[in-house]
Scaffold this motif. Structure first.
Motif, PDB file in Angstrom:
ATOM      1  N   ASN A   1       0.864  -1.176   0.000  1.00 29.30           N
ATOM      2  CA  ASN A   1       0.000   0.000   0.000  1.00 29.30           C
ATOM      3  C   ASN A   1       0.901   1.226   0.000  1.00 29.30           C
ATOM      4  O   ASN A   1       2.093   1.107  -0.291  1.00 29.30           O
ATOM      5  N   ASP A   2       0.367   2.395   0.323  1.00 31.92           N
ATOM      6  CA  ASP A   2       1.172   3.615   0.258  1.00 31.92           C
ATOM      7  C   ASP A   2       2.133   3.752   1.430  1.00 31.92           C
ATOM      8  O   ASP A   2       2.961   4.664   1.439  1.00 31.92           O
ATOM      9  N   ARG A   3       2.070   2.867   2.414  1.00 34.92           N
ATOM     10  CA  ARG A   3       2.940   2.953   3.595  1.00 34.92           C
ATOM     11  C   ARG A   3       4.023   1.880   3.641  1.00 34.92           C
ATOM     12  O   ARG A   3       5.117   2.119   4.124  1.00 34.92           O
ATOM     13  N   VAL A   4       3.700   0.654   3.192  1.00 41.51           N
ATOM     14  CA  VAL A   4       4.639  -0.464   3.281  1.00 41.51           C
ATOM     15  C   VAL A   4       4.539  -1.356   2.052  1.00 41.51           C
ATOM     16  O   VAL A   4       3.547  -1.339   1.329  1.00 41.51           O
ATOM     17  N   ARG A   5       5.594  -2.136   1.857  1.00 35.55           N
ATOM     18  CA  ARG A   5       5.562  -3.243   0.909  1.00 35.55           C
ATOM     19  C   ARG A   5       6.090  -4.451   1.667  1.00 35.55           C
ATOM     20  O   ARG A   5       7.148  -4.386   2.293  1.00 35.55           O
TER      21      ARG A   5
ATOM     22  N   GLU B   1      22.307 -20.695  -3.025  1.00 34.13           N
ATOM     23  CA  GLU B   1      21.780 -19.783  -4.038  1.00 34.13           C
ATOM     24  C   GLU B   1      22.223 -18.353  -3.755  1.00 34.13           C
ATOM     25  O   GLU B   1      22.392 -17.951  -2.607  1.00 34.13           O
ATOM     26  N   THR B   2      22.399 -17.593  -4.843  1.00 35.16           N
ATOM     27  CA  THR B   2      22.819 -16.198  -4.740  1.00 35.16           C
ATOM     28  C   THR B   2      21.782 -15.312  -5.409  1.00 35.16           C
ATOM     29  O   THR B   2      20.958 -15.786  -6.202  1.00 35.16           O
ATOM     30  N   TRP B   3      21.823 -14.012  -5.088  1.00 38.30           N
ATOM     31  CA  TRP B   3      20.949 -13.025  -5.719  1.00 38.30           C
ATOM     32  C   TRP B   3      21.752 -11.762  -5.935  1.00 38.30           C
ATOM     33  O   TRP B   3      22.654 -11.435  -5.184  1.00 38.30           O
ATOM     34  N   GLY B   4      21.417 -11.062  -7.016  1.00 38.43           N
ATOM     35  CA  GLY B   4      22.195  -9.914  -7.466  1.00 38.43           C
ATOM     36  C   GLY B   4      21.996  -8.650  -6.654  1.00 38.43           C
ATOM     37  O   GLY B   4      21.130  -8.553  -5.783  1.00 38.43           O
ATOM     38  N   LEU B   5      22.796  -7.659  -6.998  1.00 41.18           N
ATOM     39  CA  LEU B   5      22.793  -6.364  -6.319  1.00 41.18           C
ATOM     40  C   LEU B   5      21.441  -5.690  -6.478  1.00 41.18           C
ATOM     41  O   LEU B   5      20.930  -5.539  -7.593  1.00 41.18           O
ATOM     42  N   HIS B   6      20.850  -5.293  -5.354  1.00 40.56           N
ATOM     43  CA  HIS B   6      19.539  -4.643  -5.337  1.00 40.56           C
ATOM     44  C   HIS B   6      19.461  -3.757  -4.101  1.00 40.56           C
ATOM     45  O   HIS B   6      20.377  -3.739  -3.283  1.00 40.56           O
ATOM     46  N   SER B   7      18.365  -3.025  -3.965  1.00 39.11           N
ATOM     47  CA  SER B   7      18.241  -2.120  -2.820  1.00 39.11           C
ATOM     48  C   SER B   7      16.943  -2.373  -2.063  1.00 39.11           C
ATOM     49  O   SER B   7      15.986  -2.939  -2.597  1.00 39.11           O
ATOM     50  N   HIS B   8      16.950  -1.932  -0.808  1.00 37.65           N
ATOM     51  CA  HIS B   8      15.769  -1.934   0.061  1.00 37.65           C
ATOM     52  C   HIS B   8      15.735  -0.596   0.793  1.00 37.65           C
ATOM     53  O   HIS B   8      16.776  -0.092   1.211  1.00 37.65           O
ATOM     54  N   PRO B   9      14.547  -0.048   1.020  1.00 36.07           N
ATOM     55  CA  PRO B   9      14.432   1.092   1.939  1.00 36.07           C
ATOM     56  C   PRO B   9      14.552   0.561   3.369  1.00 36.07           C
ATOM     57  O   PRO B   9      14.725  -0.651   3.577  1.00 36.07           O
ATOM     58  N   ASP B  10      14.448   1.425   4.370  1.00 37.70           N
ATOM     59  CA  ASP B  10      14.407   0.953   5.753  1.00 37.70           C
ATOM     60  C   ASP B  10      13.403  -0.187   5.836  1.00 37.70           C
ATOM     61  O   ASP B  10      12.305  -0.103   5.269  1.00 37.70           O
TER      62      ASP B  10
ATOM     63  N   ILE C   1      16.637  -3.263   9.514  1.00 40.59           N
ATOM     64  CA  ILE C   1      17.688  -3.113   8.503  1.00 40.59           C
ATOM     65  C   ILE C   1      17.551  -1.726   7.885  1.00 40.59           C
ATOM     66  O   ILE C   1      16.560  -1.442   7.210  1.00 40.59           O
ATOM     67  N   PRO C   2      18.527  -0.848   8.117  1.00 42.43           N
ATOM     68  CA  PRO C   2      18.485   0.477   7.478  1.00 42.43           C
ATOM     69  C   PRO C   2      18.567   0.331   5.955  1.00 42.43           C
ATOM     70  O   PRO C   2      19.064  -0.671   5.450  1.00 42.43           O
ATOM     71  N   ALA C   3      18.088   1.332   5.250  1.00 41.01           N
ATOM     72  CA  ALA C   3      18.129   1.318   3.785  1.00 41.01           C
ATOM     73  C   ALA C   3      19.520   0.927   3.304  1.00 41.01           C
ATOM     74  O   ALA C   3      20.530   1.391   3.846  1.00 41.01           O
TER      75      ALA C   3
ATOM     76  N   LEU D   1      10.095  -9.582   4.624  1.00 42.42           N
ATOM     77  CA  LEU D   1      10.610  -8.226   4.776  1.00 42.42           C
ATOM     78  C   LEU D   1       9.449  -7.242   4.700  1.00 42.42           C
ATOM     79  O   LEU D   1       8.619  -7.339   3.799  1.00 42.42           O
ATOM     80  N   VAL D   2       9.427  -6.315   5.633  1.00 43.54           N
ATOM     81  CA  VAL D   2       8.447  -5.232   5.602  1.00 43.54           C
ATOM     82  C   VAL D   2       9.230  -3.965   5.277  1.00 43.54           C
ATOM     83  O   VAL D   2       9.976  -3.459   6.110  1.00 43.54           O
ATOM     84  N   GLU D   3       9.100  -3.509   4.027  1.00 40.85           N
ATOM     85  CA  GLU D   3       9.806  -2.307   3.580  1.00 40.85           C
ATOM     86  C   GLU D   3       8.946  -1.088   3.880  1.00 40.85           C
ATOM     87  O   GLU D   3       7.766  -1.051   3.521  1.00 40.85           O
ATOM     88  N   LEU D   4       9.542  -0.098   4.533  1.00 37.31           N
ATOM     89  CA  LEU D   4       8.826   1.127   4.868  1.00 37.31           C
ATOM     90  C   LEU D   4       8.955   2.118   3.725  1.00 37.31           C
ATOM     91  O   LEU D   4      10.034   2.301   3.167  1.00 37.31           O
ATOM     92  N   LYS D   5       7.853   2.746   3.394  1.00 31.65           N
ATOM     93  CA  LYS D   5       7.864   3.751   2.333  1.00 31.65           C
ATOM     94  C   LYS D   5       7.990   5.134   2.959  1.00 31.65           C
ATOM     95  O   LYS D   5       7.765   5.314   4.150  1.00 31.65           O
TER      96      LYS D   5
END
Length: 124
Positions: free
Chosen positions: A19-23, A33-42, A75-77, A94-98
């Motif tokens: 939603n507009d607050r979290v993902r 298994e490995t995963w490539g370079l990516h980003s997360h917000p707080d 986990i900080p951004a 993971l709960v990403e904060l927007k």
């Protein structure tokens, strides 16, 4: 966002809710298994089982973390790549904060006693 986790590693990340607050993302990786370079917000991560993860942040040395079922971690951004460095499956949520500035009126989440509309709160 080109380095969005879901786009970079769709075999590992799946959107459960947004939603507009979290993902909210579900993450899964098998041993090695490995995963490539990516980003997360707080974010807040909740471990769904025991696992060992190795993360690499560009310009830093890699770190390894042992997670236990039920662990909750802030986990900080960040931007990172990773590997399931253990012998078990790796599952977490993971709960990403927007950005809070994009949030709707917070009172919209509190229904009136009749369940219709919003409750009005007045200041002192």
């Amino acid at each position: 966002m080109s380095d969005d986790a879901v786009h970079v590693a769709p075999d590992h990340y799946r959107v459960l809710f947004e939603n507009d607050r979290v993902r909210v993302l579900k993450f899964h990786a098998g041993p090695g298994e490995t995963w490539g370079l990516h980003s997360h917000p707080d974010s807040v991560v909740v471990s769904l089982n025991d696992y060992v993860v190795q993360n690499v942040v560009p310009g830093s040395r890699s770190t390894q973390r042992q997670a236990k079922h039920g662990d909750v971690l802030w986990i900080p951004a960040t931007r990172h790549s990773g590997e399931n460095a253990g012998l078990t499956e790796m599952d977490c949520v993971l709960v990403e904060l927007k950005d809070q500035r994009s949030a709707r009126d917070p009172l919209a989440y509190f229904p009136t006693p009749s369940g219709q509309g919003t409750t009005t709160v007045t200041g002192n």
